[in-house]
Design an enzyme around this catalytic site. Structure first.
Site, PDB file in Angstrom:
ATOM      1  N   CYS A  23       0.806  -1.223   0.000  1.00 24.94           N
ATOM      2  CA  CYS A  23       0.000   0.000   0.000  1.00 24.94           C
ATOM      3  C   CYS A  23       0.839   1.274   0.000  1.00 24.94           C
ATOM      4  CB  CYS A  23      -0.943  -0.011   1.200  1.00 24.94           C
ATOM      5  SG  CYS A  23      -2.068  -1.418   1.181  1.00 24.94           S
ATOM      6  N   HIS A  74      -1.643   8.165   6.267  1.00 23.23           N
ATOM      7  CA  HIS A  74      -2.019   6.883   5.667  1.00 23.23           C
ATOM      8  C   HIS A  74      -3.408   6.492   6.151  1.00 23.23           C
ATOM      9  CE1 HIS A  74      -1.363   3.064   3.718  1.00 23.23           C
ATOM     10  NE2 HIS A  74      -1.527   2.400   4.845  1.00 23.23           N
ATOM     11  N   LYS A 123      -8.698   8.261   3.071  1.00 23.47           N
ATOM     12  CA  LYS A 123      -9.361   6.968   2.886  1.00 23.47           C
ATOM     13  C   LYS A 123     -10.729   6.941   3.551  1.00 23.47           C
ATOM     14  CE  LYS A 123      -5.009   4.371   2.510  1.00 23.47           C
ATOM     15  NZ  LYS A 123      -4.073   5.495   2.778  1.00 23.47           N
ATOM     16  N   HIS A 164      -9.736   2.619   0.370  1.00 25.76           N
ATOM     17  CA  HIS A 164      -8.307   2.279   0.285  1.00 25.76           C
ATOM     18  C   HIS A 164      -8.026   1.647  -1.074  1.00 25.76           C
ATOM     19  CE1 HIS A 164      -4.332   1.291   1.215  1.00 25.76           C
ATOM     20  NE2 HIS A 164      -4.485   0.625   2.346  1.00 25.76           N
ATOM     21  N   PHE A 222       1.927  -3.671   3.774  1.00 29.72           N
ATOM     22  CA  PHE A 222       2.320  -5.007   4.215  1.00 29.72           C
ATOM     23  C   PHE A 222       3.810  -5.206   3.956  1.00 29.72           C
ATOM     24  CE2 PHE A 222      -1.997  -7.434   3.850  1.00 29.72           C
ATOM     25  CZ  PHE A 222      -2.469  -6.720   4.929  1.00 29.72           C
TER      26      PHE A 222
END
Length: 409
Positions: free
Chosen positions: A163, A303, A333, A338, A397
């Site tokens: 991401c 984020h 978001k 997302h 991730f």
């Protein structure tokens, strides 16, 4: 500032759940209401909500033949690239094509196509597998398709840092320009996360909000009652240009990209470091790269995925960097969902727009922040903020982090 060097943003293209152009996207973001809805493509799954790009007709945008051989993530990215070139007033036929690069971020690839083709293979129908199964879905094809469409013959590739991919791509693009390898880079990210495989897998990981009966309330970044993110999709492409080239053609400068850094948590495959150490490192190094101090930053586009662990770690990182008082923060978001590998690029574009307008768009669905994690998060309506610098943060991730520092022209 005495950083490593600036590159200039001379154009941008956006295709998101909030709209297909910068003006409509900004207007929708300024309203501060979530766009999450029931998604027919996710029907019967444990989580069946998403933020889709509305009224998007690939055939009308790209022509029936081209649209037919591309997957949705490529549709979105190619349209965003075309709009970025128009916004930058660039005529590719008047440029040296070998000096124009394309660097895109893609977190995964087109899982829709893979699922369909693997199903045929698993059913013993190997001869019915499409010959386009691979070329339409491997991640690098969006960069390749943009090059084919525009004639750009410089460095051409995608980067994948989950991401954080879109933000990483923009940082790598800056490095290419500063190295002298090219004059212009079309950069950003593209992803359609609305696949049944993504939805099922993320639901099993308990990463998605389960407020499926009230989707507009689902994504709640930094709220005490947050329970996960909402899948989205979209693309953002920025035209990054070397200052000498931009000034020579008298380009309009939308903003400057003056700092970038990336880091790894080295902690866990999917969970962030609980103290946000990797995110903090990326932000501090990006600010150092820009040659500025935390006090110079006027706004943070966080984020902010609305996962319990992710938001807590990011808040701790920002609180440490900014000595307990970060500047006004927004979490995009909450409105548009997302978009995974495209998220960092979309948020970078929104940060540029915030600098241009000198205001910060609101975060949706924030009722109460966790004690110990409080920041100045903008809610309800846009807030006017006088700022010269703004920061955009991305995490992914694998513990991968990226931070971008933008400056007004």
């Amino acid at each position: 500032m005495t950083g490593r060097g600036d590159v200039l943003i001379t154009g941008l293209g956006l295709v998101t759940a909030a709209g297909h152009d910068a003006e409509s996207v900004w207007k929708t973001m300024a309203a501060g209401r979530s766009l999450a809805r029931k998604d027919p493509g996710l029907a019967d799954l444990p989580v069946d909500i998403a933020c889709a790009v509305p009224d998007f007709d690939p055939a009308a945008e790209l022509g029936i033949r081209l649209a037919g051989r591309l997957d949705r993530f490529a549709h979105l990215g190619l349209v965003a690239a075309r709009r970025a070139l128009i916004d930058a007033h660039l005529d590719m036929t008047a440029l040296r094509p070998e000096r124009v690069a394309v660097v895109l971020g893609v977190g995964a690839n087109s899982l829709q196509t893979y699922v369909k083709e693997f199903t045929r293979l698993g059913e013993g129908r190997a001869r019915s597998v499409s010959p386009l199964g691979l070329p339409r879905s491997v991640p690098n094809m969006i960069a390749g398709e943009i090059a084919i469409d525009t004639g750009a013959r410089g460095p051409n590739f995608t980067v994948s840092s989950a991401c954080a991919s879109g933000a990483t791509a923009i940082g790598v693009a800056r490095d290419l320009l500063l190295s002298g390898a090219c004059d212009i880079v079309l950069t950003g990210g593209s992803e359609s996360a609305r696949s049944r495989m993504s939805a099922a897998s993320f639901a099993q990981m308990r990463a998605l909000s389960t407020r499926t009966e009230h989707p507009e309330q689902a994504c709640r970044p930094f709220d005490t009652d947050r329970d996960g993110f909402v899948l989205g999709e979209g693309a953002a492409v920025l035209v990054l240009e070397h200052p000498d080239h931009a000034h020579a053609r008298r380009a309009t400068i939308r903003a400057r990209l003056c700092g970038y850094a990336a880091s790894a948590d080295a902690h866990h495959p999917t969970s962030p470091h609980p103290q946000g150490l990797g995110a903090e490192q990326a932000v501090r190094q990006a600010l150092a790269d820009a040659g500025c101090a935390p006090r110079n930053v006027g706004h943070v586009n966080a984020h902010g995925t609305a996962t319990p662990a992710g938001d807590a770690a990011e808040a701790l990182a920002l609180l440490r960097v900014f000595n307990g008082a970060p500047p006004p923060v927004t979490a995009s978001k909450s409105v548009i969902g997302h978009a995974l590998g495209a998220a960092g690029a979309i948020e970078a574009a929104l940060t540029v727009l915030a600098l241009e307008r000198q205001e910060v768009p609101p975060t949706a669905n924030l009722a109460q922040q966790d004690t110990g994690y409080e920041m100045d998060i903008v809610t309800a309506r846009p807030r006017p903020v006088a700022m010269d610098l703004a920061l955009s943060t991305s995490c992914g991730f694998g513990g991968q982090n990226a931070a971008l520092v933008f400056a007004a022209p």
